[in-house]
Design a protein around this motif. Structure first.
Motif, PDB file in Angstrom:
ATOM      1  N   GLU A   1      -8.716   5.732  -9.925  1.00 42.43           N
ATOM      2  CA  GLU A   1      -7.683   7.027 -11.311  1.00 42.43           C
ATOM      3  C   GLU A   1      -6.945   8.309  -9.393  1.00 42.43           C
ATOM      4  N   GLN A   2      -8.003   8.246  -8.315  1.00 38.84           N
ATOM      5  CA  GLN A   2      -7.519   9.096  -6.698  1.00 38.84           C
ATOM      6  C   GLN A   2      -6.447   8.201  -6.517  1.00 38.84           C
ATOM      7  N   LEU A   3      -6.707   7.377  -6.937  1.00 32.54           N
ATOM      8  CA  LEU A   3      -6.097   5.793  -5.999  1.00 32.54           C
ATOM      9  C   LEU A   3      -4.281   6.103  -6.759  1.00 32.54           C
TER      10      LEU A   3
ATOM     11  N   GLY B   1       3.024   9.765  -3.364  1.00 31.61           N
ATOM     12  CA  GLY B   1       3.960   8.484  -2.233  1.00 31.61           C
ATOM     13  C   GLY B   1       2.758   8.262  -0.974  1.00 31.61           C
ATOM     14  N   CYS B   2       1.272   8.437  -1.035  1.00 29.22           N
ATOM     15  CA  CYS B   2       0.880   7.996  -0.206  1.00 29.22           C
ATOM     16  C   CYS B   2       0.264   6.443  -0.202  1.00 29.22           C
ATOM     17  N   VAL B   3       0.224   5.636   0.698  1.00 30.44           N
ATOM     18  CA  VAL B   3       0.307   4.020   0.842  1.00 30.44           C
ATOM     19  C   VAL B   3      -0.961   3.476   1.690  1.00 30.44           C
ATOM     20  N   ARG B   4      -1.879   4.127   2.219  1.00 33.93           N
ATOM     21  CA  ARG B   4      -2.419   3.724   2.937  1.00 33.93           C
ATOM     22  C   ARG B   4      -3.989   5.146   2.161  1.00 33.93           C
ATOM     23  N   TYR B   5      -4.996   3.813   2.857  1.00 35.58           N
ATOM     24  CA  TYR B   5      -5.999   4.805   2.347  1.00 35.58           C
ATOM     25  C   TYR B   5      -7.911   4.016   2.675  1.00 35.58           C
ATOM     26  N   GLN B   6      -8.512   4.822   2.602  1.00 34.01           N
ATOM     27  CA  GLN B   6     -10.038   5.048   3.373  1.00 34.01           C
ATOM     28  C   GLN B   6     -10.781   5.361   2.071  1.00 34.01           C
ATOM     29  N   GLY B   7     -11.644   4.233   1.585  1.00 29.33           N
ATOM     30  CA  GLY B   7     -12.413   5.365   1.029  1.00 29.33           C
ATOM     31  C   GLY B   7     -14.023   4.286  -0.231  1.00 29.33           C
ATOM     32  N   TYR B   8     -14.659   4.749  -0.546  1.00 31.78           N
ATOM     33  CA  TYR B   8     -15.580   3.747  -1.410  1.00 31.78           C
ATOM     34  C   TYR B   8     -14.796   2.269  -1.892  1.00 31.78           C
TER      35      TYR B   8
ATOM     36  N   TYR C   1     -18.279  -0.362  10.047  1.00 33.50           N
ATOM     37  CA  TYR C   1     -17.053  -0.367   9.854  1.00 33.50           C
ATOM     38  C   TYR C   1     -16.492   0.027   8.766  1.00 33.50           C
ATOM     39  N   GLN C   2     -15.553   0.535   8.187  1.00 36.16           N
ATOM     40  CA  GLN C   2     -15.040   1.095   7.488  1.00 36.16           C
ATOM     41  C   GLN C   2     -13.016   0.552   6.739  1.00 36.16           C
ATOM     42  N   PRO C   3     -13.324  -0.524   6.482  1.00 38.36           N
ATOM     43  CA  PRO C   3     -11.451  -0.953   6.471  1.00 38.36           C
ATOM     44  C   PRO C   3     -10.559   0.556   5.512  1.00 38.36           C
ATOM     45  N   GLN C   4      -9.619   0.385   6.205  1.00 35.75           N
ATOM     46  CA  GLN C   4      -8.205   1.377   5.917  1.00 35.75           C
ATOM     47  C   GLN C   4      -7.865   0.509   5.111  1.00 35.75           C
ATOM     48  N   ALA C   5      -6.629   0.468   3.803  1.00 33.75           N
ATOM     49  CA  ALA C   5      -6.598  -0.867   3.478  1.00 33.75           C
ATOM     50  C   ALA C   5      -5.094   0.114   2.785  1.00 33.75           C
ATOM     51  N   ASP C   6      -4.100  -1.316   2.035  1.00 37.24           N
ATOM     52  CA  ASP C   6      -3.105  -0.481   1.659  1.00 37.24           C
ATOM     53  C   ASP C   6      -3.237  -0.415   0.473  1.00 37.24           C
ATOM     54  N   HIS C   7      -2.133  -0.762  -0.855  1.00 33.80           N
ATOM     55  CA  HIS C   7      -2.484  -0.271  -2.077  1.00 33.80           C
ATOM     56  C   HIS C   7      -2.888  -1.666  -2.378  1.00 33.80           C
ATOM     57  N   ASP C   8      -2.789  -2.858  -2.608  1.00 39.71           N
ATOM     58  CA  ASP C   8      -3.579  -4.032  -2.848  1.00 39.71           C
ATOM     59  C   ASP C   8      -4.660  -4.515  -2.663  1.00 39.71           C
ATOM     60  N   GLY C   9      -4.841  -3.317  -1.385  1.00 37.70           N
ATOM     61  CA  GLY C   9      -6.219  -4.022  -0.415  1.00 37.70           C
ATOM     62  C   GLY C   9      -6.168  -4.819   0.604  1.00 37.70           C
ATOM     63  N   SER C  10      -4.771  -5.107   1.497  1.00 37.03           N
ATOM     64  CA  SER C  10      -5.263  -5.770   2.907  1.00 37.03           C
ATOM     65  C   SER C  10      -5.836  -4.868   3.504  1.00 37.03           C
ATOM     66  N   VAL C  11      -6.165  -5.204   4.552  1.00 37.36           N
ATOM     67  CA  VAL C  11      -6.658  -4.874   5.969  1.00 37.36           C
ATOM     68  C   VAL C  11      -5.827  -4.182   6.925  1.00 37.36           C
ATOM     69  N   TRP C  12      -5.471  -3.292   6.930  1.00 40.25           N
ATOM     70  CA  TRP C  12      -4.592  -2.861   8.380  1.00 40.25           C
ATOM     71  C   TRP C  12      -5.624  -2.751   9.655  1.00 40.25           C
TER      72      TRP C  12
ATOM     73  N   PRO D   1      -7.592 -12.766   2.017  1.00 39.98           N
ATOM     74  CA  PRO D   1      -5.968 -12.125   1.876  1.00 39.98           C
ATOM     75  C   PRO D   1      -5.847 -10.312   1.535  1.00 39.98           C
ATOM     76  N   SER D   2      -6.919  -9.951  -0.165  1.00 42.35           N
ATOM     77  CA  SER D   2      -7.008  -9.426   0.115  1.00 42.35           C
ATOM     78  C   SER D   2      -7.977  -8.296  -0.229  1.00 42.35           C
ATOM     79  N   MET D   3      -8.686  -7.103  -0.223  1.00 43.23           N
ATOM     80  CA  MET D   3      -9.993  -7.293  -0.832  1.00 43.23           C
ATOM     81  C   MET D   3     -10.648  -7.029  -2.104  1.00 43.23           C
ATOM     82  N   ALA D   4      -9.387  -7.692  -2.645  1.00 46.09           N
ATOM     83  CA  ALA D   4     -10.472  -7.805  -4.457  1.00 46.09           C
ATOM     84  C   ALA D   4     -10.996  -8.774  -3.737  1.00 46.09           C
ATOM     85  N   ALA D   5     -11.134 -10.342  -3.096  1.00 45.12           N
ATOM     86  CA  ALA D   5     -11.635 -10.952  -2.999  1.00 45.12           C
ATOM     87  C   ALA D   5     -13.573 -10.807  -2.736  1.00 45.12           C
ATOM     88  N   TYR D   6     -13.023  -9.378  -2.136  1.00 45.20           N
ATOM     89  CA  TYR D   6     -14.599  -9.156  -1.309  1.00 45.20           C
ATOM     90  C   TYR D   6     -15.376  -8.211  -2.473  1.00 45.20           C
TER      91      TYR D   6
END
Length: 398
Positions: free
Chosen positions: A351-353, A360-367, A148-159, A385-390
């Motif tokens: 840099e891509q992020l 204006g993009c607010v949702r992302y998926q990728g390595y 499973y690959q997460p789809q996340a907001d800018h702060d890394g929270s998975v939705w 709480p966020s991707m940073a912890a992972y």
């Protein structure tokens, strides 16, 4: 009908004969297949191939001319496989096998093509036969698994998460989808394979729903499942999919079906009807790899879409090429105007992020956020709480 089909075959036979010399032979092998024997093409292989290609090119051209059948003009294509003889003391049966292999190679190359048999073709065909047998066994012997690959907001929270199939091959190790999904599409194995993927993904979703109910994870992620064109084209696709949804017992609103733009081109009316039925059930719909196919604004408005996913090819060089930036910016603006979520795929660098965020993009998926991972690892990630912890975990485990 049979009468028109017989008439077509008669015209094909007549045109074949018109292209051949007196010393050549033509016969109908069965169905829509004809065999042609060209005699005395030369004393060496190079001359023979040149002569054969000239005659078969003429045959292919003749067969593309329209045919008047039952007050209609019919257009057909032909695919030609050829081999030279005598060659390695091959028997008649071997020659027929060789031209059959070459003919299917011609079909794969787009039809109206001549392919001459080469020895390595037999090995490739044998490998495909082995792959088909192995894939059937994989479905029977529980060799498939989902990452499973997460789809996340800018702060890394998975939705949301995207379910991606893997094959734990007993001899070749862990195989990614590109190594067997295209083959499964061609051989109709995608139907049982797709059914397995949907069932396994929804069972995992059910597990996450139960965890969310007990507070183990804060919320249920949207489960995105890719549906192949051949699966979606099945007349009973909607009923089969919804049957699995009810059987597993998951909330339709937590499910997202991803299809590609090219799927829509084949039969837009059928796609609209199926997508309307799925949307009415509460299932979300997304177009994957957006920007690589053909999407009419008029069609997009009719498709009951929830989301579009920007293809990774535009994200890779977004900071370097103005063209990619312009395409991404246009897709984001279009998504906003149609009230659609927009997700950028293939985000691998900060840099891509940053560039995507500025557009204006607010949702992302990728390595950059995470590679596809096992369900247990993703469950741990959802509890944070966020991707940073992972990120430290993924670095340690590779």
């Amino acid at each position: 009908g049979h009468t028109s089909g017989d008439k077509l075959l008669t015209i094909v036979a007549q045109r074949l004969r018109s292209c051949l010399r007196k010393e050549d032979i033509a016969a109908r092998l069965g169905g829509d297949e004809f065999v042609v024997v060209l005699n005395d093409l030369g004393s060496d292989g190079v001359t023979a191939k040149i002569q054969a290609r000239r005659i078969f090119d003429e045959i292919c051209y003749k067969l593309t001319e329209p045919m008047d059948i039952a007050n209609r003009q019919i257009h057909i294509t032909s695919s030609v496989g050829a081999t030279l003889f005598p060659s390695d003391d091959a028997a008649a049966e071997d020659l027929l096998k060789q031209v059959d292999i070459a003919m299917y190679q011609a079909k794969e190359q787009g039809r109206n093509v001549l392919v001459m048999y080469e020895k390595d073709m037999q090995e490739r065909v044998q490998n495909l036969i082995t792959l088909e047998d192995d894939l059937r066994q994989a479905l029977e012997q529980d060799q498939l698994l989902l990452h499973y690959q997460p789809q996340a907001d800018h702060d890394g929270s998975v939705w949301g998460v995207e379910a991606l199939v893997r094959w734990q091959h007993p001899r070749r190790g862990l195989l990614g989808p590109l190594e067997f999904i295209p083959f499964a599409e061609e051989n109709n194995l995608i139907i049982p394979l797709g059914r397995w993927i949907v069932t396994a993904a929804l069972r995992q979703l059910r597990a996450w729903e139960e965890m969310a109910a007990t507070g183990t994870i804060p919320r249920v992620p949207i489960m995105a499942i890719n549906i192949s064109p051949r699966e979606f084209a099945q007349t009973d696709f909607v009923s089969r999919f919804t049957h699995i949804v009810h059987e597993v017992g998951v909330a339709p609103g937590n499910i997202e079906i991803e299809i590609t733009e090219n799927l829509l081109i084949a039969n837009i009316d059928d796609a609209v009807n199926k997508m309307r039925e799925l949307s009415e059930l509460g299932i979300k719909l997304a177009i994957d790899d957006f920007g690589t196919g053909y999407s009419s604004m008029r069609y997009l408005q009719k498709l009951h879409l929830h989301k579009i996913k920007i293809d990774r090819s535009f994200v890779i060089d977004i900071s370097e090429h103005a063209g990619s930036t312009a395409v991404v910016e246009a897709i984001i603006a279009m998504g906003r105007s149609l009230c659609l979520e927009v997700v950028a795929e293939g985000v691998e660098t900060a840099e891509q992020l940053q560039h995507l965020s500025q557009l204006g993009c607010v949702r992302y998926q990728g390595y950059f956020f995470s590679r596809p991972i096992k369900s247990d690892d993703l469950t741990s990630l959802l509890a944070k709480p966020s991707m940073a912890a992972y990120s430290t975990v993924t670095n340690e485990t590779g």
